[in-house]
Design a protein around this motif. Structure first.
Motif, PDB file in Angstrom:
ATOM      1  N   GLY A   6      78.036 110.198  -2.650  1.00  0.00           N
ATOM      2  CA  GLY A   6      79.143 111.116  -2.393  1.00  0.00           C
ATOM      3  C   GLY A   6      80.399 110.433  -1.886  1.00  0.00           C
ATOM      4  O   GLY A   6      81.217 111.016  -1.195  1.00  0.00           O
ATOM      5  N   ARG A   7      80.583 109.158  -2.253  1.00  0.00           N
ATOM      6  CA  ARG A   7      81.808 108.475  -1.822  1.00  0.00           C
ATOM      7  C   ARG A   7      82.363 107.639  -2.974  1.00  0.00           C
ATOM      8  O   ARG A   7      81.727 107.519  -4.018  1.00  0.00           O
ATOM      9  N   GLU A   8      83.566 107.102  -2.745  1.00  0.00           N
ATOM     10  CA  GLU A   8      84.168 106.288  -3.791  1.00  0.00           C
ATOM     11  C   GLU A   8      84.157 104.818  -3.410  1.00  0.00           C
ATOM     12  O   GLU A   8      84.341 104.475  -2.246  1.00  0.00           O
ATOM     13  N   ALA A  39      77.722  95.188 -13.219  1.00  0.00           N
ATOM     14  CA  ALA A  39      77.405  95.206 -11.781  1.00  0.00           C
ATOM     15  C   ALA A  39      78.311  96.188 -11.041  1.00  0.00           C
ATOM     16  O   ALA A  39      77.860  96.939 -10.168  1.00  0.00           O
ATOM     17  N   VAL A  40      79.597  96.187 -11.399  1.00  0.00           N
ATOM     18  CA  VAL A  40      80.551  97.104 -10.749  1.00  0.00           C
ATOM     19  C   VAL A  40      80.188  98.553 -11.085  1.00  0.00           C
ATOM     20  O   VAL A  40      80.178  99.425 -10.209  1.00  0.00           O
ATOM     21  N   ALA A  41      79.845  98.777 -12.356  1.00  0.00           N
ATOM     22  CA  ALA A  41      79.482 100.140 -12.787  1.00  0.00           C
ATOM     23  C   ALA A  41      78.242 100.637 -12.048  1.00  0.00           C
ATOM     24  O   ALA A  41      78.177 101.798 -11.622  1.00  0.00           O
ATOM     25  N   ALA A  42      77.276  99.751 -11.862  1.00  0.00           N
ATOM     26  CA  ALA A  42      76.039 100.129 -11.157  1.00  0.00           C
ATOM     27  C   ALA A  42      76.348 100.510  -9.710  1.00  0.00           C
ATOM     28  O   ALA A  42      75.813 101.493  -9.176  1.00  0.00           O
ATOM     29  N   LEU A  43      77.219  99.714  -9.097  1.00  0.00           N
ATOM     30  CA  LEU A  43      77.589  99.980  -7.701  1.00  0.00           C
ATOM     31  C   LEU A  43      78.379 101.288  -7.587  1.00  0.00           C
ATOM     32  O   LEU A  43      78.233 102.055  -6.627  1.00  0.00           O
ATOM     33  N   GLU A  87      85.260  96.509  -2.055  1.00  0.00           N
ATOM     34  CA  GLU A  87      83.859  96.427  -2.483  1.00  0.00           C
ATOM     35  C   GLU A  87      83.750  95.892  -3.914  1.00  0.00           C
ATOM     36  O   GLU A  87      82.890  95.064  -4.213  1.00  0.00           O
ATOM     37  N   LYS A  88      84.641  96.374  -4.768  1.00  0.00           N
ATOM     38  CA  LYS A  88      84.644  95.888  -6.158  1.00  0.00           C
ATOM     39  C   LYS A  88      84.980  94.393  -6.200  1.00  0.00           C
ATOM     40  O   LYS A  88      84.377  93.624  -6.937  1.00  0.00           O
ATOM     41  N   GLN A  89      85.985  94.024  -5.402  1.00  0.00           N
ATOM     42  CA  GLN A  89      86.402  92.626  -5.380  1.00  0.00           C
ATOM     43  C   GLN A  89      85.270  91.722  -4.922  1.00  0.00           C
ATOM     44  O   GLN A  89      85.126  90.610  -5.381  1.00  0.00           O
ATOM     45  N   ALA A 145      77.536 104.563  -5.403  1.00  0.00           N
ATOM     46  CA  ALA A 145      78.485 105.160  -4.445  1.00  0.00           C
ATOM     47  C   ALA A 145      78.667 106.649  -4.745  1.00  0.00           C
ATOM     48  O   ALA A 145      78.682 107.484  -3.830  1.00  0.00           O
ATOM     49  N   THR A 146      78.798 106.973  -6.037  1.00  0.00           N
ATOM     50  CA  THR A 146      78.967 108.378  -6.436  1.00  0.00           C
ATOM     51  C   THR A 146      77.769 109.203  -5.972  1.00  0.00           C
ATOM     52  O   THR A 146      77.932 110.323  -5.465  1.00  0.00           O
TER      53      THR A 146
END
Ligand SMILES: [Zn+2]
Length: 392
Positions: A287-289, A275-279, A294-296, A283-284
């Motif tokens: 064009g943002r990080e 799920a984190v990887a998909a998000l 957000e991860k938490q 985001a990439t």
């Protein structure tokens, strides 16, 4: 009000409560969070600090090693700056403190004492000069590693990862220099997060007692981030024969407190990572990080499906360390705002700290022992680290 409740309130109100780990600076920088704001999903703000009678907090200066690769010093300075700015914004309520005397003075003046500790030796970018400059800016402890091993010390987080290079004996020659320089400066050596081998090497090298700013007991929850009974005893004896010994500050995170929660979280890990990887990918593409918050949020979403352990399990860790290492060697290292999951039942923010005091009194801890656990032990170690620094 029962007599027990009155006693707890008395002890709670008369104690100088010191917590050694909160990740709130990530919120200061990434979310423009202000300590005067409502909690809004967090665990620490000025209201909860006052309700919980929290006297001092060590704000964690933690640089996420992947996102900030090549910019460790920059991010470290931004986080330090964020703590200093909070203090500047609320001078009537809080004060930046760099000594144990300062913590006590702030308490007498009814001010909350803000301190800083670096979480992860990678922040110094292999430079003793950076270490000294962080000290000059007010940093008073450093965990030798975070979950990532660095060039001179190994982490429990990747010690079994054969792709990651590790040291031969836990600390390189430079790693020993780091510990010695911390001793000389009067910066507490923090062994939370390090591998077992690095732990024992650091203790052998340090001339001052060490702390674990946010670690619990492995005997009760078998996780490499937690400490074995032998390690608990070693911390209690750290600093040499003339030392009064170090202190282990219990981490509140349910995943380090409860074996059932820890196992359930481990079982969810593949899903969470996905799920984190998909998000991150999304985001990439935008064009943002992805921010830490957000991860938490994603991790919390999954973790919230696991039942929270009872508060009694957290108290079991304090009790276990007090029994194994001694009541002079245990304290509180909440990890507020730093865990990707829930804290035990009833602990939602710093405002709930009195429940811990009550639980300790219910287990027949004396008023004096409660005050040691709530902050006295950490103060003693901090004073001794300063005394060793003066000798060196
Ligand atoms: Zn941590």
């Amino acid at each position: 009000m029962s007599p027990g409740t009155r006693l707890a309130a008395e002890v709670q109100n008369s104690a100088l409560i010191v917590d050694t780990h909160a990740d709130t600076p990530q919120r200061f920088v990434d979310e423009q969070f202000d300590l005067a704001d409502p909690l809004n999903g967090g665990q620490l703000n000025l209201d909860s600090i006052h309700l919980g009678n929290l006297g001092a907090e060590f704000f964690s200066i933690w640089v996420e090693p992947t996102r900030f690769k090549g910019q460790y010093a920059r991010r470290t300075l931004e986080l330090i700056d964020s703590v200093q700015r909070q203090v500047a914004k609320h001078p009537d309520q809080m004060v930046l403190v760099v000594t144990p005397e300062g913590i006590e003075g702030a308490h007498r003046a009814h001010r909350f004492a803000a301190l800083m500790g670096i979480e992860g030796g990678h922040s110094i970018e292999n430079s003793l000069a950076l270490l000294r400059q962080y000290f000059a800016l007010g940093v008073r402890y450093m965990t030798l590693t975070w979950s990532n091993s660095n060039d001179w010390a190994d982490s429990s987080g990747d010690i079994d990862d054969t792709v990651v290079p590790h040291t031969q004996d836990g600390l390189t020659e430079f790693g020993k220099d780091v510990v010695h320089e911390m001793n000389r400066l009067g910066m507490m050596v923090d062994i939370s997060h390090v591998s077992d081998r690095t732990f024992y090497r650091a203790l052998a090298v340090s001339r001052a007692p060490v702390i674990a700013s946010h670690s619990s007991a492995r005997a009760l929850c078998n996780h490499l981030r937690n400490m074995s009974d032998d390690m608990l005893c070693a911390v209690a004896k750290s600093g040499g024969p003339h030392s009064k010994g170090g202190v282990v500050q219990v981490n509140f995170f349910s995943g380090f407190v409860s074996q059932a929660y820890c196992d359930a979280l481990e079982a969810l890990k593949p899903k969470v990572d996905q799920a984190v990887a998909a998000l991150e990918e999304k985001a990439t593409a935008e064009g943002r990080e992805l921010t830490y918050a957000e991860k938490q949020k994603v991790r919390r979403g999954y973790a919230d499906t696991i039942p929270r352990p009872p508060l009694s399990l957290l108290i079991d860790h304090i009790d276990h360390i007090a029994k194994v290492a001694g009541v002079d060697h245990v304290g509180l290292g909440s990890d507020f705002d730093g865990v990707g999951g829930q804290l035990p039942e009833g602990i939602d923010s710093a405002a709930d700290l009195p429940k811990i005091t009550q639980a300790l009194l219910d287990r027949a801890y004396s008023d004096e022992d409660c005050r040691k656990i709530l902050g006295g032990n950490l103060l003693r170690v901090f004073y001794e680290v300063e005394a060793v620094s003066r000798e060196l």
